[in-house]
Enzyme design. Sequence first.
Site, PDB file in Angstrom:
ATOM      1  N   ASP A   1      29.048  14.113  53.221  1.00 37.44           N
ATOM      2  CA  ASP A   1      29.967  14.100  52.088  1.00 37.44           C
ATOM      3  C   ASP A   1      29.554  13.001  51.108  1.00 37.44           C
ATOM      4  OD1 ASP A   1      32.124  13.991  50.343  1.00 37.44           O
ATOM      5  OD2 ASP A   1      33.621  14.258  51.921  1.00 37.44           O
TER       6      ASP A   1
ATOM      7  N   GLU B   1      23.134  25.113  57.883  1.00 31.59           N
ATOM      8  CA  GLU B   1      23.709  26.058  56.934  1.00 31.59           C
ATOM      9  C   GLU B   1      23.741  25.474  55.523  1.00 31.59           C
ATOM     10  OE1 GLU B   1      24.733  27.431  60.911  1.00 31.59           O
ATOM     11  OE2 GLU B   1      24.764  25.472  59.943  1.00 31.59           O
TER      12      GLU B   1
END
Length: 257
Positions: free
Chosen positions: A161, A237
């Site tokens: 993040d 991913e």
Amino acid sequence: MARDSEDQDMETETNGAAEGLDPTSAVTGLPQKRFYRQRAHSNPIADHSFDYPARPEDVNWRALYPSIQPDQKVTFADIGCGYGGFLVTLGEMFPEKFSIGMEIRVKVSDYVMDRITALRHKSGEAGAYKNIACLRTNAMKYLPNYFAKGQLEKMFFLYPDPHFKRAKHKWRIINQALLSEYAYVLKKGGLVYTMTDVEDLHQWIVQHMEEHPLYERLKEEEEQSDPITPKLYQSSEEGAKVVRNKGDHFLAIFRRL
């Protein structure tokens, strides 16, 4: 790209399994990600409820790795493992090593656990995928509760993040205080792999790692000769999504001194 969890819509998709739908694909035999969707990131400072060991000696690794022996240790840690794509790759690349994925989001960690269980059942090879596991925990708070001093050989921070707002930079998973904790659980000569598609975060990581006295950055030729490096781009991913969108990747690998 809005990624700060506090800026995201708090609503998550309904878990289809809870509505009586089968979350397992009839074609692949693996869990379907759409039943485990959750917001992109979770607030690491929030008061989540976690069970965690008081000390590394209290961890029941046998519950996660059926074949692990008392003299064997978990030595690879994928911090914020997401949906487990890179963790699965680690298990395939290093069958003799035990790798753990740590993920704070409940539905995402549930997906990884179900994915590993399905892979173990689906594989015809004895012991396949029994060297990987996932824990739902907050690695920013509880890492030393799981790993002894110098236990880890490799740590991975892939597409963390960015916490774009300056006031929230202190929440970034790479910061001076946490780097000392990572150095504690890393063996000397151990490696920290970082990858992001956000240049500002990459510069932050490099600056903080290079300022810390217990790390040195690998030279570019060392990074490129590492067999793991090509897998960092597409195995996760998030990495695959960056490739599809023709985005940039920023890689930096550091050695524990």
